[in-house]
Design a protein around this motif. Structure first.
Motif, mmCIF file in Angstrom:
data_model
loop_
_atom_site.group_PDB
_atom_site.id
_atom_site.type_symbol
_atom_site.label_atom_id
_atom_site.label_comp_id
_atom_site.label_asym_id
_atom_site.label_seq_id
_atom_site.Cartn_x
_atom_site.Cartn_y
_atom_site.Cartn_z
ATOM 1 N N UNK A 82 2.062 -41.333 1.669
ATOM 2 C CA UNK A 82 2.352 -39.869 1.440
ATOM 3 C C UNK A 82 3.898 -39.721 0.899
ATOM 4 N N UNK A 83 4.774 -40.363 1.402
ATOM 5 C CA UNK A 83 6.195 -40.234 1.103
ATOM 6 C C UNK A 83 6.236 -40.779 -0.292
ATOM 7 N N UNK A 84 5.679 -41.602 -0.759
ATOM 8 C CA UNK A 84 5.951 -41.975 -2.342
ATOM 9 C C UNK A 84 5.034 -40.974 -3.062
ATOM 10 N N UNK A 85 4.040 -40.590 -2.885
ATOM 11 C CA UNK A 85 3.356 -39.449 -3.853
ATOM 12 C C UNK A 85 4.342 -38.199 -3.793
ATOM 13 N N UNK A 86 4.755 -37.783 -2.623
ATOM 14 C CA UNK A 86 5.662 -36.606 -2.541
ATOM 15 C C UNK A 86 7.049 -36.897 -3.501
ATOM 16 N N UNK A 87 7.415 -37.978 -3.472
ATOM 17 C CA UNK A 87 8.745 -38.129 -4.458
ATOM 18 C C UNK A 87 8.261 -38.445 -5.938
ATOM 19 N N UNK A 88 7.107 -38.969 -6.070
ATOM 20 C CA UNK A 88 6.673 -38.836 -7.554
ATOM 21 C C UNK A 88 6.436 -37.360 -8.054
ATOM 22 N N UNK A 89 5.675 -36.657 -7.173
ATOM 23 C CA UNK A 89 5.558 -35.246 -7.372
ATOM 24 C C UNK A 89 6.494 -34.363 -7.635
ATOM 25 N N UNK A 90 7.733 -34.737 -6.576
ATOM 26 C CA UNK A 90 8.988 -33.962 -6.792
ATOM 27 C C UNK A 90 9.393 -34.266 -8.085
ATOM 28 N N UNK A 91 9.554 -35.634 -8.573
ATOM 29 C CA UNK A 91 10.442 -36.133 -9.853
ATOM 30 C C UNK A 91 9.790 -35.318 -10.985
ATOM 31 N N UNK A 92 8.473 -35.449 -10.848
ATOM 32 C CA UNK A 92 7.732 -34.851 -12.232
ATOM 33 C C UNK A 92 7.474 -33.437 -12.031
ATOM 34 N N UNK A 93 7.901 -32.619 -11.157
ATOM 35 C CA UNK A 93 7.672 -31.489 -11.024
ATOM 36 C C UNK A 93 8.102 -30.444 -12.198
ATOM 37 N N UNK A 94 7.531 -29.531 -12.656
ATOM 38 C CA UNK A 94 7.948 -28.585 -13.721
ATOM 39 C C UNK A 94 7.282 -27.399 -13.443
ATOM 40 N N UNK A 95 7.991 -26.140 -13.652
ATOM 41 C CA UNK A 95 7.352 -24.921 -13.381
ATOM 42 C C UNK A 95 6.458 -24.444 -14.616
ATOM 43 N N UNK A 96 6.419 -25.305 -15.803
ATOM 44 C CA UNK A 96 5.781 -25.218 -17.014
ATOM 45 C C UNK A 96 4.350 -25.418 -16.589
ATOM 46 N N UNK A 97 4.007 -26.217 -15.730
ATOM 47 C CA UNK A 97 2.664 -26.450 -15.332
ATOM 48 C C UNK A 97 2.100 -25.579 -14.205
ATOM 49 N N UNK A 98 2.721 -24.518 -13.762
ATOM 50 C CA UNK A 98 2.317 -23.755 -12.771
ATOM 51 C C UNK A 98 1.678 -22.331 -13.123
ATOM 52 N N UNK A 117 13.765 -15.276 -15.084
ATOM 53 C CA UNK A 117 14.122 -16.475 -15.642
ATOM 54 C C UNK A 117 12.917 -17.444 -15.847
ATOM 55 N N UNK A 118 11.800 -16.971 -14.992
ATOM 56 C CA UNK A 118 10.589 -17.864 -15.155
ATOM 57 C C UNK A 118 9.532 -17.459 -15.883
ATOM 58 N N UNK A 119 9.740 -16.340 -16.286
ATOM 59 C CA UNK A 119 8.441 -15.539 -17.193
ATOM 60 C C UNK A 119 8.177 -16.295 -18.390
ATOM 61 N N UNK A 120 8.856 -17.019 -18.967
ATOM 62 C CA UNK A 120 8.432 -17.766 -20.395
ATOM 63 C C UNK A 120 8.332 -19.116 -19.959
ATOM 64 N N UNK A 121 8.746 -19.702 -18.771
ATOM 65 C CA UNK A 121 8.562 -21.129 -18.394
ATOM 66 C C UNK A 121 7.328 -21.119 -17.702
ATOM 67 N N UNK A 122 6.696 -20.293 -16.964
ATOM 68 C CA UNK A 122 5.295 -20.530 -16.262
ATOM 69 C C UNK A 122 4.338 -20.882 -17.586
ATOM 70 N N UNK A 123 3.351 -21.396 -16.991
ATOM 71 C CA UNK A 123 1.982 -21.561 -17.815
ATOM 72 C C UNK A 123 1.416 -20.322 -17.859
ATOM 73 N N UNK A 124 1.557 -19.407 -16.474
ATOM 74 C CA UNK A 124 0.658 -18.303 -16.317
ATOM 75 C C UNK A 124 1.515 -17.449 -15.263
ATOM 76 N N UNK A 125 1.580 -16.111 -15.748
ATOM 77 C CA UNK A 125 2.111 -15.137 -14.517
ATOM 78 C C UNK A 125 1.239 -13.990 -14.149
ATOM 79 N N UNK A 126 0.599 -13.888 -13.160
ATOM 80 C CA UNK A 126 -0.116 -12.856 -12.885
ATOM 81 C C UNK A 126 0.386 -11.659 -12.200
ATOM 82 N N UNK A 127 0.865 -10.703 -12.565
ATOM 83 C CA UNK A 127 1.523 -9.628 -11.727
ATOM 84 C C UNK A 127 0.414 -8.358 -11.489
#
Length: 296
Positions: A82-98, A117-127
């Motif tokens: 679990x710790x290793x997977x969390x570290x991998x996910x944290x390292x590869x985290x990107x708002x562009x995938x969210x 700041x994030x409106x153009x970075x996010x894959x999709x923003x629903x307001x």
């Protein structure tokens, strides 16, 4: 002696849960697996280890001496995984995938910088100003996270991680020329019962503010005042300014509206029972942690 079975992390997870509950029946409810399926996995694991891991009786199951040793190994292995997977996910985290959803009032009055700041970075923003428009796509997996009133957690299904972001009071907003308000203006807080003689103007029932007001009156066992619905927030403020209507708004919105018209509008805090809590809901801990970090 090790058998021919292949060990799997699924087996380890089942073994740990049975060890901790001391019951195949209880483990079945937690793991959402049938009792025969759990028994089969335990049997496969014992074949692999080459030793009996549980003593079985009518009262349940208990770890054997070998089972205790294997429990230490299994928990250590799964924790490390679990710790290793969390570290991998944290390292590869990107708002562009969210894909993120948020209530309009929250994005506009509480966290505007984050969404600017994030409106153009996010894959999709629903307001939206409708809670259901966020909950349904989140439940269906079309949104990775939503920022919404904490009370909506009751409507979310499936596994999720929740982090409370903040709490704020509700205020009544009224016209300075509203003579009905005179007895309450100097009050530290306004009670639900004090509002019964007023006419409230709120957004329709799909609005979280409207829902919170109704729920709070019901919880306090106080009869609701007359409520008039209006779809447009600016029209609501205009009507309040020029009539005896009063609006109920969370602090972040009330302060903004009153600051724009200090001569025409006033505001008083409602009792603590009306307080609003806002949370971020995400499908994984790393998503929630990263959003919380950016919002701080």
């Amino acid at each position: 002696m090790i058998g021919n079975e292949n060990i799997s992390f699924d087996m380890l997870n089942v073994f740990i849960k049975v060890s901790e509950t001391k019951s195949i029946n209880q483990s079945s409810k937690v793991l959402l697996l049938s009792q025969p399926a759990i028994s089969k996995k335990i049997h496969q694991l014992e074949n692999y280890v080459g030793a009996q891991l549980f003593n079985r009786s009518a009262k349940g199951v208990d770890l054997t001496y070998d089972g205790h040793m294997f429990y230490v190994f299994a928990t250590r292995m799964l924790n490390e995984l679990t710790r290793t997977i969390d570290e991998i996910n944290h390292k590869n985290f990107s708002f562009s995938n969210l894909t993120i959803g948020v209530l309009d009032s929250i994005s506009s009055f509480i966290f505007p910088n984050f969404f600017i700041n994030k409106v153009y970075e996010l894959q999709k923003l629903e307001v939206t100003n409708k809670g259901i428009d966020l909950i349904m796509p989140f439940n269906e997996g079309r949104l990775d996270a939503i920022i919404i009133d904490s009370a909506f957690g009751d409507d979310i299904v499936g596994p999720y991680v929740q982090k409370k972001l903040f709490e704020e009071p509700y205020y009544i907003v009224y016209s300075q020329s509203n003579t009905k308000m005179s007895p309450l203006i100097k009050s530290a807080t306004v009670r639900a019962i004090d509002l019964q003689k007023f006419n409230l103007i709120l957004l329709p029932t799909h609005c979280p503010i409207h829902q919170q007001v109704v729920k709070t009156f019901n919880r306090l066992n106080v009869a609701l005042p007359e409520i008039f619905e209006n779809n447009y927030s600016e029209l609501t403020i205009s009507l309040v300014r020029n009539s005896d209507f009063i609006a109920v708004l969370p602090e972040s919105i009330a302060v903004n509206k009153v600051a724009q018209d200090t001569n025409g509008l006033g505001m008083n805090k409602l009792e603590i029972a009306f307080n609003r809590s806002v949370s971020v809901f995400g499908r994984s801990a790393d998503i929630v942690e990263e959003i919380e970090k950016e919002l701080a």
